[in-house]
Design a protein around this motif. Structure first.
Motif, mmCIF file in Angstrom:
data_model
loop_
_atom_site.group_PDB
_atom_site.id
_atom_site.type_symbol
_atom_site.label_atom_id
_atom_site.label_comp_id
_atom_site.label_asym_id
_atom_site.label_seq_id
_atom_site.Cartn_x
_atom_site.Cartn_y
_atom_site.Cartn_z
ATOM 1 N N VAL A 177 0.848 -1.183 0.000
ATOM 2 C CA VAL A 177 0.000 0.000 0.000
ATOM 3 C C VAL A 177 0.881 1.230 0.000
ATOM 4 O O VAL A 177 2.044 1.191 0.411
ATOM 5 C CB VAL A 177 -0.954 -0.003 1.215
ATOM 6 N N GLU A 179 0.442 4.189 1.594
ATOM 7 C CA GLU A 179 0.534 4.933 2.845
ATOM 8 C C GLU A 179 0.330 3.980 4.018
ATOM 9 O O GLU A 179 -0.314 2.937 3.871
ATOM 10 C CB GLU A 179 -0.519 6.053 2.895
ATOM 11 N N GLU A 181 -1.642 4.041 6.487
ATOM 12 C CA GLU A 181 -3.038 3.806 6.850
ATOM 13 C C GLU A 181 -3.912 3.452 5.649
ATOM 14 O O GLU A 181 -5.129 3.301 5.794
ATOM 15 C CB GLU A 181 -3.620 5.061 7.522
ATOM 16 N N ALA A 182 -3.306 3.333 4.482
ATOM 17 C CA ALA A 182 -4.088 3.061 3.275
ATOM 18 C C ALA A 182 -4.635 1.639 3.304
ATOM 19 O O ALA A 182 -4.085 0.745 3.937
ATOM 20 C CB ALA A 182 -3.229 3.281 2.034
ATOM 21 N N ARG A 183 -5.742 1.448 2.587
ATOM 22 C CA ARG A 183 -6.364 0.142 2.487
ATOM 23 C C ARG A 183 -6.155 -0.422 1.082
ATOM 24 O O ARG A 183 -6.140 0.324 0.102
ATOM 25 C CB ARG A 183 -7.861 0.224 2.785
ATOM 26 N N GLU A 185 -7.190 -2.424 -2.316
ATOM 27 C CA GLU A 185 -8.427 -2.341 -3.098
ATOM 28 C C GLU A 185 -9.373 -3.493 -2.761
ATOM 29 O O GLU A 185 -10.583 -3.315 -2.696
ATOM 30 C CB GLU A 185 -8.085 -2.355 -4.589
ATOM 31 N N TRP A 193 -0.828 -6.465 4.526
ATOM 32 C CA TRP A 193 -0.736 -5.158 3.890
ATOM 33 C C TRP A 193 0.598 -4.540 4.285
ATOM 34 O O TRP A 193 0.848 -4.285 5.472
ATOM 35 C CB TRP A 193 -1.898 -4.276 4.330
ATOM 36 N N PHE A 195 3.480 -1.623 4.048
ATOM 37 C CA PHE A 195 3.966 -0.283 3.717
ATOM 38 C C PHE A 195 5.454 -0.264 4.017
ATOM 39 O O PHE A 195 5.883 -0.629 5.120
ATOM 40 C CB PHE A 195 3.272 0.809 4.533
#
Length: 247
Positions: A177, A179, A181-183, A185, A193, A195
C-alpha cells in the motif's frame, strides 16, 4: 378369485416383519445422517459467506448421508403403504453406513475463525522478525513485494487455510500500500498489507483476518488495527527473536 388377485397384487410379508425391518434399517440410517450433520452445517455456512476457515467438507460422508436418507425414505413409504420396500432401499442404507464407518472415523481439523486468525498472526510475526533481522543487518529491507511474498509463503501455516465459496484455498498474499493507513483495493483473509518507505529503512505490516466470513483487519488490545513495525536502529543490540505465538 378376487381375494387371490388382491393377494398377488399386494405384499404377502407380514406387517410386523415389515415394521421390524424398517425399524432396524432406520436406526442404521441414523449413523451416516448423524455423522454428516456437521458437514452439511459447514456446507451451508460456507455457501452463505465469502470465505470460511478450515478443511472442506468430507464429501464421501455427504454422499453416504444422501444414500442413507433416500433408502430410509423409501422404507418409510413402503411401510406407510403397507408394502415391502424394494431391496435397493435397504442396500442404500447399508452402503451409507459402510462408507461412514470407513471414512468418518477421523474428525476434520477444527474449523475455527479464531484459530485461523491466530495462525495468520503467527505467520505475519515470522515475516516481521525475518525482515527486522534483515533491516538491522543490512540497514534496509526490500521495497518490492516479491521477497516479502516469498517470506510469507515460507512462514505460512497449514492451520491458516481459508477457502472461498467454491471451497478453493485462498493463497497468502503480500499487498503493498502507498501509505501506512491506506487500504488495499480488495481485502482477502490472510493478506499482509505492507507499507515500506522508498529508502527501505522502515516498514509496517497489517494483517487481514476473518470474522463472520468477512475479511477484517486484526485488532490489538486497544481496538485499533494491529500493526507490526520495523525501523532501522544502529544502536539496537542484537537480541534473540521472541517465540512464535503458536506452537
Amino acid at each position: 378369485m378376487t381375494a387371490g388377485v388382491r393377494g398377488r397384487a399386494g405384499d404377502t410379508s407380514p406387517w410386523g416383519l415389515r415394521l421390524v425391518h424398517a425399524g432396524v434399517f432406520l436406526a442404521l440410517a441414523a449413523v451416516p445422517l448423524g455423522a454428516a450433520f456437521p458437514e452439511w452445517r459447514h456446507v451451508l455456512g460456507a455457501l452463505s459467506r465469502p470465505f470460511h476457515a478450515g478443511e472442506p467438507p468430507r464429501w464421501l460422508l455427504l454422499v453416504a448421508s444422501v444414500s442413507a436418507a433416500v433408502g430410509a425414505a423409501r422404507l418409510l413409504v413402503g411401510l406407510a403403504g403397507r408394502r415391502s420396500a424394494p431391496l435397493w432401499a435397504s442396500a442404500a442404507v447399508l452402503a451409507g453406513v459402510a462408507v461412514t464407518l470407513a471414512t468418518g472415523r477421523t474428525p476434520p481439523a477444527e474449523r475455527s475463525e479464531q484459530r485461523a486468525n491466530l495462525a495468520f498472526l503467527a505467520s505475519a510475526r515470522s515475516v516481521h522478525l525475518e525482515m527486522v533481522r534483515q533491516l538491522q543487518d543490512s540497514a534496509e529491507v526490500p521495497v518490492e513485494p516479491g521477497p516479502w511474498q516469498a517470506a510469507l509463503e515460507r512462514a505460512w501455516r497449514e492451520d491458516a487455510r481459508v477457502r472461498d465459496r467454491a471451497f478453493q484455498p485462498v493463497p497468502p498474499r503480500v499487498v503493498r500500500v502507498a501509505e501506512p493507513e491506506a487500504r488495499a483495493e480488495r481485502a482477502v483473509p490472510g493478506d499482509l498489507w505492507l507499507f515500506v518507505t522508498p529508502d527501505g529503512v522502515s516498514f509496517s505490516l497489517r494483517v487481514v483476518g476473518l470474522e463472520a466470513g468477512q475479511p477484517v483487519l486484526l485488532r490489538d488490545d486497544t481496538g485499533g488495527p494491529l500493526v507490526l513495525r520495523g525501523l532501522f536502529n544502529p544502536d539496537l543490540p542484537d537480541a534473540e527473536p521472541s517465540a512464535p505465538l503458536l506452537p
